[in-house]
Design an enzyme around this catalytic site. Structure first.
Site, PDB file in Angstrom:
ATOM      1  N   SER A 177       0.797  -1.224   0.000  1.00 51.53           N
ATOM      2  CA  SER A 177       0.000   0.000   0.000  1.00 51.53           C
ATOM      3  C   SER A 177       0.830   1.275   0.000  1.00 51.53           C
ATOM      4  O   SER A 177       0.380   2.299  -0.500  1.00 51.53           O
ATOM      5  CB  SER A 177      -0.966   0.009   1.182  1.00 51.53           C
ATOM      6  OG  SER A 177      -0.289  -0.252   2.389  1.00 51.53           O
ATOM      7  N   HIS A 205      -5.325  -3.139  -2.946  1.00 54.79           N
ATOM      8  CA  HIS A 205      -4.920  -2.201  -3.998  1.00 54.79           C
ATOM      9  C   HIS A 205      -4.867  -2.829  -5.386  1.00 54.79           C
ATOM     10  O   HIS A 205      -4.485  -2.164  -6.347  1.00 54.79           O
ATOM     11  CB  HIS A 205      -3.572  -1.569  -3.653  1.00 54.79           C
ATOM     12  CG  HIS A 205      -3.642  -0.780  -2.387  1.00 54.79           C
ATOM     13  ND1 HIS A 205      -4.116   0.507  -2.347  1.00 54.79           N
ATOM     14  CD2 HIS A 205      -3.367  -1.128  -1.113  1.00 54.79           C
ATOM     15  CE1 HIS A 205      -4.107   0.932  -1.088  1.00 54.79           C
ATOM     16  NE2 HIS A 205      -3.651  -0.040  -0.325  1.00 54.79           N
ATOM     17  N   LYS A 237     -11.765   1.165  -2.165  1.00 55.55           N
ATOM     18  CA  LYS A 237     -10.679   1.740  -2.956  1.00 55.55           C
ATOM     19  C   LYS A 237     -11.101   1.769  -4.428  1.00 55.55           C
ATOM     20  O   LYS A 237     -11.958   2.572  -4.770  1.00 55.55           O
ATOM     21  CB  LYS A 237      -9.394   0.984  -2.658  1.00 55.55           C
ATOM     22  CG  LYS A 237      -8.959   1.332  -1.220  1.00 55.55           C
ATOM     23  CD  LYS A 237      -7.803   0.593  -0.654  1.00 55.55           C
ATOM     24  CE  LYS A 237      -7.497   1.176   0.724  1.00 55.55           C
ATOM     25  NZ  LYS A 237      -6.920   0.208   1.648  1.00 55.55           N
TER      26      LYS A 237
HETATM   27  C1  LIG Z   1      -6.983   0.135   3.052  1.00 55.47           C
HETATM   28  C2  LIG Z   1      -6.414  -1.198   3.374  1.00 55.47           C
HETATM   29  C3  LIG Z   1      -7.047  -2.047   4.284  1.00 55.47           C
HETATM   30  C4  LIG Z   1      -8.214  -1.600   5.102  1.00 55.47           C
HETATM   31  O1  LIG Z   1      -9.382  -1.560   4.366  1.00 55.47           O
HETATM   32  P1  LIG Z   1     -10.557  -0.603   4.874  1.00 55.47           P
HETATM   33  O2  LIG Z   1     -11.749  -1.078   4.145  1.00 55.47           O
HETATM   34  O3  LIG Z   1     -10.141   0.781   4.537  1.00 55.47           O
HETATM   35  O4  LIG Z   1     -10.670  -0.807   6.359  1.00 55.47           O
HETATM   36  C5  LIG Z   1      -6.529  -3.312   4.447  1.00 55.47           C
HETATM   37  N1  LIG Z   1      -5.414  -3.712   3.797  1.00 55.47           N
HETATM   38  C6  LIG Z   1      -4.772  -2.904   2.942  1.00 55.47           C
HETATM   39  C7  LIG Z   1      -3.553  -3.406   2.240  1.00 55.47           C
HETATM   40  C8  LIG Z   1      -5.243  -1.620   2.725  1.00 55.47           C
HETATM   41  O5  LIG Z   1      -4.577  -0.806   1.901  1.00 55.47           O
END
Ligand SMILES: *Cc1c(COP(=O)(O)O)cnc(C)c1O
Length: 391
Positions: A177, A205, A237
């Site tokens: 990330s 991602h 995302k």
């Molecule tokens: C954003 C993210 C999460 C968390 O997801 P949310 O739905 O925002 O709680 C988990 N793992 C990774 C790699 C992330 O980038």
């Protein structure tokens, strides 16, 4: 005493350049954000495909709330599991080529709930050091013996696997990330098989962005459920809505329904969000132009950044960090960029390792080449000014 301690902690964070604060946004998500009355160009959202404010998805959300109202009323296992949630789970299973899928209210909760439900005190968990915080927290919550290997370092993982006998879970981000690079999944699949370990990938991602149909990193590497038995993805995302899911075998999903505490003991996300997400999945499959456009902008960004001799990292994803190092330097450039009309957050420890503060630039299918040029010109300017000052 307690208030003094809190005040001291906050003062310390400020002193180290580690203090965090919000921006209040007065517009929908998108390439342009309205912040304190100014139009700011957004280069830090995870809305990679530009779906968070898509008219068709908004309409699906509105129709969903006409049908189901706003609140889901309870957890999934009480009375919060609507037909919309049910259908979304089926569509996610089909999309990922897995037997079943299970929704979680957030990705953070999914990771805590999956890991802690599957392993316990006498088991072992192995994670890349740069895994997302939720995966690290899940391992700590599980009380299993927790080993972390250096970023992408397969050799060290093998040494750790050899030293620890018992039930083993290997967990990695698919796309990292804060760095944007990919986990070596084909190697990890092989190692998991050789050492009878279970492999779990967090595709927060990659899902929606990678693979010909947007099926994510598992489609990108063509990994089936046997090779990659625990596939977790998020919906907030690239999908542009909210929530998360895990996809895998019938046995896995039924186990999680019975045992995963962050699934059982929390309110289901609204059914209207599930309807919006179903619409988004359809667009993701149909509109491959978004992925192609994003990829061409990534290439464009990297070429321009190289020409300007900016320290881009080894990433071919929409996450294109520029390494700065010092916390205050990263903060300063980020603040200057905001003054110039660009939103790029300075990512600092503990989100990234010490002395690796960076500008985490993210690209969207809706950016233009000219916007990327404007951003890079501004970064180039700030970067050189800073190093002139400190020299
Ligand atoms: C954003 C993210 C999460 C968390 O997801 P949310 O739905 O925002 O709680 C988990 N793992 C990774 C790699 C992330 O980038």
């Amino acid at each position: 005493m307690f208030t003094e301690k809190l005040a001291l902690q906050l003062a310390n964070l400020k002193q180290q350049g580690l203090y965090r604060s919000h921006q209040v946004i007065d517009s929908p998500q998108g390439i342009q954000l309205l912040i304190q009355g100014r139009q700011i160009m957004n280069f830090c959202s995870n809305d990679y495909l530009g779906l968070a404010n898509d008219p068709q998805i908004i309409q699906a959300l509105q129709q969903g709330s006409n049908t189901y109202g706003v609140g889901s009323g309870s957890a999934h296992l009480i009375c919060g599991h609507s037909r919309a949630h049910y259908l979304l789970e089926q569509e996610l299973a089909e999309f990922t080529g897995r037997e079943r899928a299970l929704l979680f209210s957030t990705g953070y909760m999914a990771n805590l709930g999956i890991i802690s439900a599957l392993i316990g005190k006498n088991d072992f968990i192995f994670e890349d050091k740069l895994n997302h915080a939720s995966l690290l927290d899940g391992a700590l919550l599980s009380t299993a013996t927790f080993k972390r290997y250096r970023h992408l370092n397969i050799e060290q993982l093998i040494v750790q696997l050899n030293q620890n006998q018992g039930e083993k879970l290997i967990v990695t981000d698919g796309v990292f990330s804060m760095d944007g690079d990919f986990a070596p999944l084909p190697d990890l699949v092989k190692i998991a098989r050789d050492y009878s370990a279970i492999l779990m990938v967090d595709d927060a991602h990659g899902f929606g962005v990678l693979g010909e149909n947007g099926g994510g990193i598992s489609e990108y590497y063509q990994l089936n459920a046997e090779q990659l038995p625990i596939l977790m993805g998020t919906l907030g995302k690239a999908v542009g809505t909210f929530g998360a899911f895990v996809a895998g075998s019938e046995l896995l999903i039924e186990t999680l329904i019975q045992k995963s505490r962050s699934y059982i003991y929390t309110t289901a996300f609204p059914a209207a969000i599930a309807e919006a997400t179903r619409c988004s999945l359809r667009l993701i499959k149909q509109q491959s132009w978004r992925r192609l456009r994003l990829q061409s902008l990534i290439d464009y960004f990297r070429n321009c950044a190289r020409q300007l001799e900016l320290p881009v990292m080894n990433s071919i994803s929409a996450i294109q960090p520029i390494l700065i190092g010092d916390n205050f330097h990263a903060l300063k450039i980020s603040q200057q960029l905001l003054e110039l009309g660009f939103l790029v957050t300075a990512i600092r420890p503990p989100t990234v390792p010490k002395n690796q503060a960076r500008l985490r630039i993210t690209l969207s299918a809706l950016h233009s080449e000219s916007q990327i040029e404007q951003l890079l010109t501004a970064i180039h300017h700030c970067y050189h000014q800073l190093f002139k000052e400190i020299r």
